[in-house]
Enzyme design. Structure first.
Site, PDB file in Angstrom:
ATOM      1  N   TYR A   1      93.381 -52.246   3.518  1.00 47.35           N
ATOM      2  CA  TYR A   1      94.489 -51.929   2.609  1.00 47.35           C
ATOM      3  C   TYR A   1      93.959 -51.474   1.252  1.00 47.35           C
ATOM      4  O   TYR A   1      94.446 -51.870   0.207  1.00 47.35           O
ATOM      5  CB  TYR A   1      95.419 -53.145   2.459  1.00 47.35           C
ATOM      6  CG  TYR A   1      96.835 -52.791   2.069  1.00 47.35           C
ATOM      7  CD1 TYR A   1      97.685 -52.166   2.962  1.00 47.35           C
ATOM      8  CD2 TYR A   1      97.314 -53.068   0.788  1.00 47.35           C
ATOM      9  CE1 TYR A   1      98.983 -51.832   2.608  1.00 47.35           C
ATOM     10  CE2 TYR A   1      98.618 -52.752   0.422  1.00 47.35           C
ATOM     11  CZ  TYR A   1      99.445 -52.128   1.338  1.00 47.35           C
ATOM     12  OH  TYR A   1     100.731 -51.797   0.982  1.00 47.35           O
ATOM     13  N   GLY A   2      92.942 -50.631   1.308  1.00 38.42           N
ATOM     14  CA  GLY A   2      92.395 -50.063   0.083  1.00 38.42           C
ATOM     15  C   GLY A   2      93.142 -48.807  -0.328  1.00 38.42           C
ATOM     16  O   GLY A   2      94.346 -48.678  -0.075  1.00 38.42           O
ATOM     17  N   SER A   3      92.435 -47.861  -0.914  1.00 40.38           N
ATOM     18  CA  SER A   3      93.070 -46.659  -1.458  1.00 40.38           C
ATOM     19  C   SER A   3      93.848 -45.891  -0.388  1.00 40.38           C
ATOM     20  O   SER A   3      95.056 -45.692  -0.486  1.00 40.38           O
ATOM     21  CB  SER A   3      92.017 -45.749  -2.096  1.00 40.38           C
ATOM     22  OG  SER A   3      92.599 -44.543  -2.555  1.00 40.38           O
ATOM     23  N   GLN A   4      93.162 -45.436   0.674  1.00 43.89           N
ATOM     24  CA  GLN A   4      93.851 -44.701   1.727  1.00 43.89           C
ATOM     25  C   GLN A   4      94.730 -45.607   2.570  1.00 43.89           C
ATOM     26  O   GLN A   4      95.843 -45.228   2.974  1.00 43.89           O
ATOM     27  CB  GLN A   4      92.833 -43.990   2.629  1.00 43.89           C
ATOM     28  CG  GLN A   4      92.298 -42.694   2.078  1.00 43.89           C
ATOM     29  CD  GLN A   4      93.353 -41.607   1.952  1.00 43.89           C
ATOM     30  OE1 GLN A   4      94.366 -41.607   2.640  1.00 43.89           O
ATOM     31  NE2 GLN A   4      93.104 -40.665   1.054  1.00 43.89           N
TER      32      GLN A   4
ATOM     33  N   ARG B   1      91.523 -58.832   5.586  1.00 50.68           N
ATOM     34  CA  ARG B   1      91.037 -60.206   5.426  1.00 50.68           C
ATOM     35  C   ARG B   1      91.607 -60.815   4.151  1.00 50.68           C
ATOM     36  O   ARG B   1      91.803 -60.125   3.147  1.00 50.68           O
ATOM     37  CB  ARG B   1      89.510 -60.236   5.379  1.00 50.68           C
ATOM     38  CG  ARG B   1      88.897 -59.469   4.221  1.00 50.68           C
ATOM     39  CD  ARG B   1      87.394 -59.498   4.267  1.00 50.68           C
ATOM     40  NE  ARG B   1      86.820 -58.748   3.152  1.00 50.68           N
ATOM     41  CZ  ARG B   1      85.517 -58.630   2.930  1.00 50.68           C
ATOM     42  NH1 ARG B   1      84.665 -59.210   3.757  1.00 50.68           N
ATOM     43  NH2 ARG B   1      85.078 -57.946   1.901  1.00 50.68           N
TER      44      ARG B   1
ATOM     45  N   ASP C   1      83.317 -46.639   5.159  1.00 51.13           N
ATOM     46  CA  ASP C   1      82.501 -46.129   6.268  1.00 51.13           C
ATOM     47  C   ASP C   1      81.408 -47.104   6.689  1.00 51.13           C
ATOM     48  O   ASP C   1      81.135 -47.274   7.880  1.00 51.13           O
ATOM     49  CB  ASP C   1      81.844 -44.803   5.863  1.00 51.13           C
ATOM     50  CG  ASP C   1      82.830 -43.657   5.789  1.00 51.13           C
ATOM     51  OD1 ASP C   1      83.834 -43.683   6.515  1.00 51.13           O
ATOM     52  OD2 ASP C   1      82.593 -42.731   4.994  1.00 51.13           O
TER      53      ASP C   1
ATOM     54  N   HIS D   1      88.343 -40.120   8.254  1.00 54.85           N
ATOM     55  CA  HIS D   1      87.072 -39.452   7.975  1.00 54.85           C
ATOM     56  C   HIS D   1      86.256 -39.568   9.251  1.00 54.85           C
ATOM     57  O   HIS D   1      86.273 -40.605   9.923  1.00 54.85           O
ATOM     58  CB  HIS D   1      86.361 -40.129   6.804  1.00 54.85           C
ATOM     59  CG  HIS D   1      85.054 -39.499   6.397  1.00 54.85           C
ATOM     60  ND1 HIS D   1      84.799 -38.158   6.544  1.00 54.85           N
ATOM     61  CD2 HIS D   1      83.932 -40.047   5.853  1.00 54.85           C
ATOM     62  CE1 HIS D   1      83.584 -37.896   6.079  1.00 54.85           C
ATOM     63  NE2 HIS D   1      83.041 -39.022   5.667  1.00 54.85           N
TER      64      HIS D   1
ATOM     65  N   GLY E   1      93.918 -41.796  -2.058  1.00 48.38           N
ATOM     66  CA  GLY E   1      95.089 -42.505  -1.588  1.00 48.38           C
ATOM     67  C   GLY E   1      96.196 -42.612  -2.611  1.00 48.38           C
ATOM     68  O   GLY E   1      97.384 -42.482  -2.280  1.00 48.38           O
TER      69      GLY E   1
ATOM     70  N   GLU F   1      81.379 -33.288  -1.421  1.00 48.19           N
ATOM     71  CA  GLU F   1      81.267 -34.433  -2.327  1.00 48.19           C
ATOM     72  C   GLU F   1      79.939 -34.425  -3.079  1.00 48.19           C
ATOM     73  O   GLU F   1      79.894 -34.639  -4.293  1.00 48.19           O
ATOM     74  CB  GLU F   1      81.387 -35.738  -1.533  1.00 48.19           C
ATOM     75  CG  GLU F   1      82.777 -36.007  -0.973  1.00 48.19           C
ATOM     76  CD  GLU F   1      82.796 -37.135   0.017  1.00 48.19           C
ATOM     77  OE1 GLU F   1      83.897 -37.575   0.388  1.00 48.19           O
ATOM     78  OE2 GLU F   1      81.701 -37.595   0.450  1.00 48.19           O
TER      79      GLU F   1
END
Length: 334
Positions: free
Chosen positions: A24-27, A47, A82, A107, A133, A194
């Protein structure tokens, strides 16, 4: 190249299915919220004990373990960093991949470099928004979207592309356009962009310009404005109409300077370094080095972060942005 829009994606492909968003991070937070707002049943694997878990609760989800989410879901989307996907996949997801389920990525890194090798009897596809995100969520709420890529790695059920387009529609991407690619092409071009341009090349160019002016005796404030602050003005012009649009909009003095001096900055040596960067991405050398760095405690990244945060361009920028607070009322990152 075909571009897919709203009429090409049918949310019905996700009807009566449960999608587990793992991370449940940025993306993860953006796509989960957008999918839920589009009427799709979403559960969260996150978690406990951290801010992302708390945010998921605040946003109305009841986060469970990745293992529980994978067992309960028809579609499993892996959007954790990743470097940790392989470990979580092996321990918590792979045991629950029954025939006919689907595995989704944003990704292609771990699939392309074979850190994750899924069973042949599941669909594997990618939906990759071309933006952070926070932007994906903001644009969706503004009734628009961020363009995205889709790619099909395995089409076990024959419905993988329909599922990918449904997902893209659910996050708002088909409102503006979705392009089809491959896991290989997305991974290698994304890493190159990047490193060589967006996050590596551009930031080093900004810092080098800042240092050149300051070392020549100009004030840090002037150097910050000329080499960093005005970057957004230029990028906005390029973003809306390409490089020619930007060159048309600036003064002829600036335009001539671009033609005269730009090639002297991007030299043969620079291009050779770009080619070497691409080679190391394609042959897997960068992926191997990155995974080693991540699993050894990230010493190189930690040192570089600390050094960057202490650079004068950051300290003077912090002070100047406080004086221009009206420009930064609606931050992407809070």
């Amino acid at each position: 190249m075909k571009i897919y829009y709203d009429e090409d994606g049918q949310l019905a492909a996700y009807k009566d299915k449960t999608i587990a968003v793992i991370g449940y991070g940025s993306q993860g937070h953006a796509q989960a919220l957008n999918l839920r707002d589009s009427g799709i049943h979403v559960i969260i694997g996150q978690r406990p004990g951290g801010p992302n878990y708390d945010k998921a609760k605040t946003d109305g989800f009841n986060p469970i373990s990745a293992q529980e989410a994978a067992a309960a879901a028809d579609i499993i989307q892996l959007v954790i960093p990743d470097e940790w996907q392989q470990k979580v996949y092996k321990a918590d997801i792979e045991p629950h991949l029954k025939p006919g389920k689907a595995l989704v990525f944003s990704h292609g890194f771990n699939i392309h470099f074979k850190n994750i090798i899924p069973p042949k009897d599941i669909d594997v596809y990618m939906v990759a928004p071309k933006g952070p995100g926070h932007t994906v969520r903001r644009e969706y709420k503004n009734n628009t979207g961020v363009p995205a890529l889709i790619a099909i790695y395995q089409n076990a059920t024959g419905s993988a592309k329909n599922l990918a387009l449904a997902h893209a529609k659910g996050i708002g991407a088909t409102r503006v356009g979705v392009l089809e690619t491959t896991f290989k092409e997305e991974t290698e071009t994304d890493l190159f962009g990047e490193q060589a341009v967006l996050c590596g090349g551009l930031t080093q160019l900004i810092v080098a310009g800042f240092e050149t002016l300051v070392n020549a005796g100009y004030s840090k404030e002037m150097a910050y404005f000329e080499c960093l602050h005005e970057m957004k003005l230029i990028i906005d012009l390029i973003y809306e109409g390409g490089i020619s649009n930007m060159l048309y909009s600036i003064s002829e003095t600036a335009e001539y300077g671009a033609y005269h001096t730009g090639p002297a900055i991007i030299t043969k040596e620079t291009r050779a370094a770009m080619e070497e960067t691409l080679k190391n991405i394609k042959n897997g050398a960068f992926a191997k080095k990155f995974m080693q760095e991540a699993h050894s405690g990230k010493p190189e990244m930690t040192a570089a972060r600390k050094k960057g945060q202490l650079h004068p361009i950051e300290t003077v920028g912090t002070d100047l942005r406080k004086l221009m607070k009206n420009l930064f009322k609606n931050k992407l990152v809070q």
